[in-house]
Design a protein around this motif. Structure first.
Motif, PDB file in Angstrom:
ATOM      1  N   ASP A 261      33.557  77.479  46.833  1.00 51.59           N
ATOM      2  CA  ASP A 261      34.888  77.267  47.415  1.00 51.59           C
ATOM      3  C   ASP A 261      35.092  75.834  47.917  1.00 51.59           C
ATOM      4  OD1 ASP A 261      33.220  77.305  49.574  1.00 51.59           O
ATOM      5  OD2 ASP A 261      34.344  78.813  50.710  1.00 51.59           O
ATOM      6  N   SER A 262      34.164  74.926  47.599  1.00 50.52           N
ATOM      7  CA  SER A 262      34.344  73.531  48.020  1.00 50.52           C
ATOM      8  C   SER A 262      35.551  72.929  47.308  1.00 50.52           C
ATOM      9  CB  SER A 262      33.104  72.706  47.679  1.00 50.52           C
ATOM     10  OG  SER A 262      33.388  71.322  47.835  1.00 50.52           O
ATOM     11  N   PRO A 263      36.417  72.237  48.064  1.00 47.86           N
ATOM     12  CA  PRO A 263      37.563  71.601  47.402  1.00 47.86           C
ATOM     13  C   PRO A 263      37.145  70.460  46.472  1.00 47.86           C
ATOM     14  CG  PRO A 263      37.477  70.997  49.736  1.00 47.86           C
ATOM     15  CD  PRO A 263      36.418  72.031  49.517  1.00 47.86           C
ATOM     16  N   LEU A 264      35.894  70.000  46.577  1.00 49.56           N
ATOM     17  CA  LEU A 264      35.427  68.892  45.725  1.00 49.56           C
ATOM     18  C   LEU A 264      35.474  69.249  44.238  1.00 49.56           C
ATOM     19  CD1 LEU A 264      32.336  67.607  47.767  1.00 49.56           C
ATOM     20  CD2 LEU A 264      34.569  66.504  47.562  1.00 49.56           C
ATOM     21  N   TRP A 265      35.200  70.525  43.925  1.00 48.72           N
ATOM     22  CA  TRP A 265      35.188  70.946  42.512  1.00 48.72           C
ATOM     23  C   TRP A 265      36.490  70.584  41.793  1.00 48.72           C
ATOM     24  CZ3 TRP A 265      30.800  72.385  40.365  1.00 48.72           C
ATOM     25  CH2 TRP A 265      29.828  73.096  41.096  1.00 48.72           C
ATOM     26  N   SER A 266      37.590  70.686  42.504  1.00 55.42           N
ATOM     27  CA  SER A 266      38.910  70.573  41.865  1.00 55.42           C
ATOM     28  C   SER A 266      39.454  69.151  41.818  1.00 55.42           C
ATOM     29  CB  SER A 266      39.918  71.457  42.595  1.00 55.42           C
ATOM     30  OG  SER A 266      39.417  72.768  42.674  1.00 55.42           O
ATOM     31  N   LEU A 267      38.705  68.178  42.339  1.00 59.10           N
ATOM     32  CA  LEU A 267      39.195  66.799  42.286  1.00 59.10           C
ATOM     33  C   LEU A 267      39.083  66.286  40.857  1.00 59.10           C
ATOM     34  CD1 LEU A 267      37.523  65.251  45.456  1.00 59.10           C
ATOM     35  CD2 LEU A 267      39.991  65.430  45.058  1.00 59.10           C
ATOM     36  N   GLU A 268      40.209  65.894  40.300  1.00 57.02           N
ATOM     37  CA  GLU A 268      40.203  65.389  38.919  1.00 57.02           C
ATOM     38  C   GLU A 268      39.326  64.151  38.789  1.00 57.02           C
ATOM     39  OE1 GLU A 268      43.833  64.817  35.924  1.00 57.02           O
ATOM     40  OE2 GLU A 268      43.617  63.138  37.310  1.00 57.02           O
ATOM     41  N   ASN A 269      39.386  63.269  39.806  1.00 63.02           N
ATOM     42  CA  ASN A 269      38.666  61.990  39.730  1.00 63.02           C
ATOM     43  C   ASN A 269      37.261  62.021  40.346  1.00 63.02           C
ATOM     44  OD1 ASN A 269      39.780  62.244  42.263  1.00 63.02           O
ATOM     45  ND2 ASN A 269      40.389  60.098  42.457  1.00 63.02           N
ATOM     46  N   LEU A 270      36.692  63.222  40.460  1.00 69.32           N
ATOM     47  CA  LEU A 270      35.281  63.363  40.832  1.00 69.32           C
ATOM     48  C   LEU A 270      34.546  64.071  39.702  1.00 69.32           C
ATOM     49  CD1 LEU A 270      32.896  63.230  42.869  1.00 69.32           C
ATOM     50  CD2 LEU A 270      33.621  65.492  43.690  1.00 69.32           C
ATOM     51  N   VAL A 271      33.460  63.471  39.255  1.00 70.98           N
ATOM     52  CA  VAL A 271      32.610  64.097  38.245  1.00 70.98           C
ATOM     53  C   VAL A 271      31.374  64.639  38.950  1.00 70.98           C
ATOM     54  CG1 VAL A 271      31.106  63.622  36.261  1.00 70.98           C
ATOM     55  CG2 VAL A 271      33.437  62.694  36.330  1.00 70.98           C
TER      56      VAL A 271
ATOM     57  N   GLN B 119      32.187  72.346  35.991  1.00 66.97           N
ATOM     58  CA  GLN B 119      32.880  71.892  37.205  1.00 66.97           C
ATOM     59  C   GLN B 119      34.257  72.555  37.313  1.00 66.97           C
ATOM     60  OE1 GLN B 119      33.265  67.610  37.620  1.00 66.97           O
ATOM     61  NE2 GLN B 119      34.826  67.793  39.217  1.00 66.97           N
ATOM     62  N   ASN B 120      34.963  72.606  36.191  1.00 70.39           N
ATOM     63  CA  ASN B 120      36.306  73.200  36.214  1.00 70.39           C
ATOM     64  C   ASN B 120      36.276  74.696  36.516  1.00 70.39           C
ATOM     65  OD1 ASN B 120      37.875  70.895  35.859  1.00 70.39           O
ATOM     66  ND2 ASN B 120      37.458  70.853  33.670  1.00 70.39           N
ATOM     67  N   GLN B 121      35.089  75.315  36.379  1.00 72.41           N
ATOM     68  CA  GLN B 121      34.926  76.723  36.765  1.00 72.41           C
ATOM     69  C   GLN B 121      34.212  76.867  38.117  1.00 72.41           C
ATOM     70  OE1 GLN B 121      33.261  79.043  33.246  1.00 72.41           O
ATOM     71  NE2 GLN B 121      33.253  76.958  32.430  1.00 72.41           N
ATOM     72  N   HIS B 122      33.990  75.749  38.804  1.00 71.75           N
ATOM     73  CA  HIS B 122      33.295  75.722  40.099  1.00 71.75           C
ATOM     74  C   HIS B 122      31.884  76.301  39.998  1.00 71.75           C
ATOM     75  CE1 HIS B 122      37.296  75.531  42.569  1.00 71.75           C
ATOM     76  NE2 HIS B 122      37.396  74.887  41.432  1.00 71.75           N
ATOM     77  N   ILE B 123      31.209  76.002  38.890  1.00 72.36           N
ATOM     78  CA  ILE B 123      29.861  76.549  38.675  1.00 72.36           C
ATOM     79  C   ILE B 123      28.807  75.445  38.742  1.00 72.36           C
ATOM     80  CG2 ILE B 123      28.322  77.696  37.006  1.00 72.36           C
ATOM     81  CD1 ILE B 123      30.792  79.238  35.997  1.00 72.36           C
ATOM     82  N   TRP B 124      27.846  75.633  39.633  1.00 76.28           N
ATOM     83  CA  TRP B 124      26.699  74.733  39.803  1.00 76.28           C
ATOM     84  C   TRP B 124      25.562  75.321  38.988  1.00 76.28           C
ATOM     85  CZ3 TRP B 124      25.937  70.370  43.022  1.00 76.28           C
ATOM     86  CH2 TRP B 124      24.614  70.006  43.295  1.00 76.28           C
ATOM     87  N   LYS B 125      25.309  74.777  37.804  1.00 79.22           N
ATOM     88  CA  LYS B 125      24.303  75.377  36.925  1.00 79.22           C
ATOM     89  C   LYS B 125      23.582  74.299  36.127  1.00 79.22           C
ATOM     90  CE  LYS B 125      23.853  78.684  33.129  1.00 79.22           C
ATOM     91  NZ  LYS B 125      24.615  79.322  32.054  1.00 79.22           N
ATOM     92  N   ASP B 126      22.275  74.348  36.172  1.00 82.28           N
ATOM     93  CA  ASP B 126      21.448  73.392  35.438  1.00 82.28           C
ATOM     94  C   ASP B 126      21.442  73.769  33.955  1.00 82.28           C
ATOM     95  OD1 ASP B 126      19.299  71.919  34.325  1.00 82.28           O
ATOM     96  OD2 ASP B 126      18.271  71.877  36.256  1.00 82.28           O
ATOM     97  N   MET B 127      21.895  72.849  33.089  1.00 78.94           N
ATOM     98  CA  MET B 127      21.971  73.153  31.661  1.00 78.94           C
ATOM     99  C   MET B 127      20.729  72.703  30.894  1.00 78.94           C
ATOM    100  SD  MET B 127      24.578  74.971  31.445  1.00 78.94           S
ATOM    101  CE  MET B 127      24.854  75.122  29.675  1.00 78.94           C
ATOM    102  N   GLY B 128      19.653  72.437  31.623  1.00 79.93           N
ATOM    103  CA  GLY B 128      18.384  72.189  30.944  1.00 79.93           C
ATOM    104  C   GLY B 128      18.182  70.764  30.479  1.00 79.93           C
ATOM    105  N   MET B 129      17.286  70.626  29.516  1.00 79.25           N
ATOM    106  CA  MET B 129      16.821  69.315  29.083  1.00 79.25           C
ATOM    107  C   MET B 129      17.947  68.397  28.606  1.00 79.25           C
ATOM    108  SD  MET B 129      13.628  69.416  29.685  1.00 79.25           S
ATOM    109  CE  MET B 129      12.803  68.078  28.820  1.00 79.25           C
ATOM    110  N   ALA B 130      17.815  67.138  28.994  1.00 78.21           N
ATOM    111  CA  ALA B 130      18.671  66.082  28.478  1.00 78.21           C
ATOM    112  C   ALA B 130      17.865  65.292  27.451  1.00 78.21           C
ATOM    113  CB  ALA B 130      19.104  65.184  29.628  1.00 78.21           C
ATOM    114  N   ALA B 131      18.533  64.365  26.771  1.00 76.26           N
ATOM    115  CA  ALA B 131      17.816  63.465  25.866  1.00 76.26           C
ATOM    116  C   ALA B 131      17.847  62.069  26.478  1.00 76.26           C
ATOM    117  CB  ALA B 131      18.469  63.471  24.496  1.00 76.26           C
TER     118      ALA B 131
END
Lengths: 318, 318
Positions: A261-271, B119-131
């Motif tokens: 529920d953090s409002p940070l998720w919805s900021l367009e200019n935050l990755v 992020q657009n689904q407000h989900i904090w999830k590790d997607m595993g290995m990067a290159a």
């Protein structure tokens, strides 16, 4: 005979490296933290981030080799006996964090977060001017092992690079300028990119105040690949929502996982990336930790010099 | 007196550069293509991509200086008189396209397209290995002016870099290998990254067949910052949907704008940017085009050498 408890999961090759270093030592491999607690009092050496609350200042413990670069919690009074040497994994995460940081920097400069959102709406729309890393002044706050690799990368891409660090030292050739933290406020207004890789210490907590963001250019971008306590969620939200700076990318947050529920998720200019800059997201990170651990095992046995000893008074490498 | 028609919008400084080069020439500035058609027959020199259908092989035209690197359409029979020299803007777009290409490369390697969607689904999830770009073999297909800057960038970041070009030439120092297009199929299986910057020619149309994608590693990523006809929408969709390769990023498509009902929009492992790698997304691109145009104006007046003359038989720079 020294007993070495390894709580970091390791493969056969990595075991061989450790056992070669710890000749005639007894090795215990246990990754389950509910079981490591019993083994800790037996250990002369621990390799891995065992829970701070399980150590009870074990008097037998000669070396605690962390698998992390951050030493958060381990330097607190009462956690470790004064006979214990604490070493961290500084250096092992340079490549993974610096590359992640560079990728975030370019993603912001090229508006790719906006294009991904437009893609999800099936919209082909030019979002206007991008920024160029070659034309950018990049300020690296917390200039250490990770920062210097990131500096090398952005310098090779043409940027002007300024390092900001805690203690005064000679400017490395790769940097255009090196200043100390007390000069931060003079440097921030010049930054097109602020790359923060500060550790979690009392001195770095909430360093990026609303006032400091207001010193930055409105076109600046901010990237945090250090620790989340450097900026509060409230300040970050407010600064980005009001577009005091153009955009930010954070891999770390004050509260992790970031609450849904953090409002940070919805900021367009935050990755947002979920603390995945470091960890074991590249195949060779763990090999590098094992190499540091092996050197420090040899150091306990009097056969080598210690690497990455932590100064308890600062939480930094001595 | 030579008449110079400038259809590319220019600022005061850029006008001064052109007029300094075209001393004693008559300058006409007109950006509205409905009005340029009338002016074309009067022009000795045109600076800008006037519609091909409006030129009617004007016999008076000595020089057509394109604002683009691509020469699509202008080399077709009947468009230009045989007395007209055609020059393009090769070089002006190197920085903007190479940086865009690098940013896309890292975005794919670090899974940032997946993290943006999460992020657009407000989900904090590790997607595993990067290159890691430092550990990657990067194959640049269409190794020219843009490709060589991109090569310099990825080489500085530690990659092994292989260039693939049309004509045999000496290997530049920055490359680990340079091969010709007929060796492409031997090189593709080695690539972790395929960066394509091919122009639109008959020879490059649908070059990336399903068979060629199948030759790549399943972990490979493909980036297209050249022209969209190098791969058909159908092949691209099929290859990504079946995960024959890990992911792709395309700035160009066979049909642009990409239709809103294209199934490509919905592919999770395709990153889409709307032909924004080039264009005027960096402030200095147009200055570079103007510098090339100024040199070629001087060349018409016998005061300099031509730069970027296009060979009509190949569509490439001579």
């Amino acid at each position: 005979m020294n007993t070495i408890l390894v709580t970091l999961p390791v493969n056969g090759t990595q075991k061989a490296v450790l056992e070669n270093a710890g000749e005639n030592c007894r090795f215990l491999y246990e990754t389950d933290s509910s079981k490591t607690e019993e083994l800790i009092p037996e250990a002369d050496i621990i390799i891995g981030n065992v829970p701070t609350g399980d150590i009870h200042a074990s008097p037998k413990l000669k070396l605690l080799q962390l698998q992390s670069a951050g030493t958060d919690g381990y330097t607190a009074p009462g956690v470790l006996s004064e006979n214990t040497i604490l070493t961290n994994a500084t250096g092992a995460y340079d490549k993974t964090v610096a590359e992640h940081g560079l990728a975030l920097t370019l993603m912001l400069q090229k508006n790719f977060y906006l294009y991904r959102d437009l893609q999800n709406q099936h919209i082909w729309k030019d979002m206007g001017m991008a920024a160029s890393i070659a034309d950018s002044t990049v300020v690296i706050v917390g200039y250490g092992s990770i920062g210097s690799l990131y500096a090398k990368m952005v310098k090779a891409l043409g940027a002007t690079v300024i390092g900001v660090k805690r203690r005064k030292s000679e400017k490395p050739e790769i940097l255009d300028e090196l200043v100390t933290m007390d000069e931060l406020d003079n440097i921030l207004p010049r930054a097109d990119v602020v790359f923060s890789v500060l550790p979690n210490t009392l001195a770095t907590r909430h360093l990026y105040t609303a006032e400091r963001f207001a010193m930055m250019k409105p076109t600046a971008v901010f990237i945090n690949c250090g620790r989340g306590n450097a900026v509060s969620a409230e300040v970050l939200y407010d600064v980005l929502q009001k577009k005091i700076i153009r955009a930010a990318a954070c891999d770390v947050f004050e509260q992790e996982p970031l609450p849904s529920d953090s409002p940070l998720w919805s900021l367009e200019n935050l990755v947002i990336t979920p603390h995945t800059a470091g960890g074991f997201h590249l195949p060779d990170t763990k090999d590098k930790i094992i190499a540091i651990a092996a050197q420090n095992i040899r150091a306990v046995l009097g056969k080598d010099e210690y690497r990455n000893i932590i100064d308890f008074s600062t939480g930094y490498k001595k």
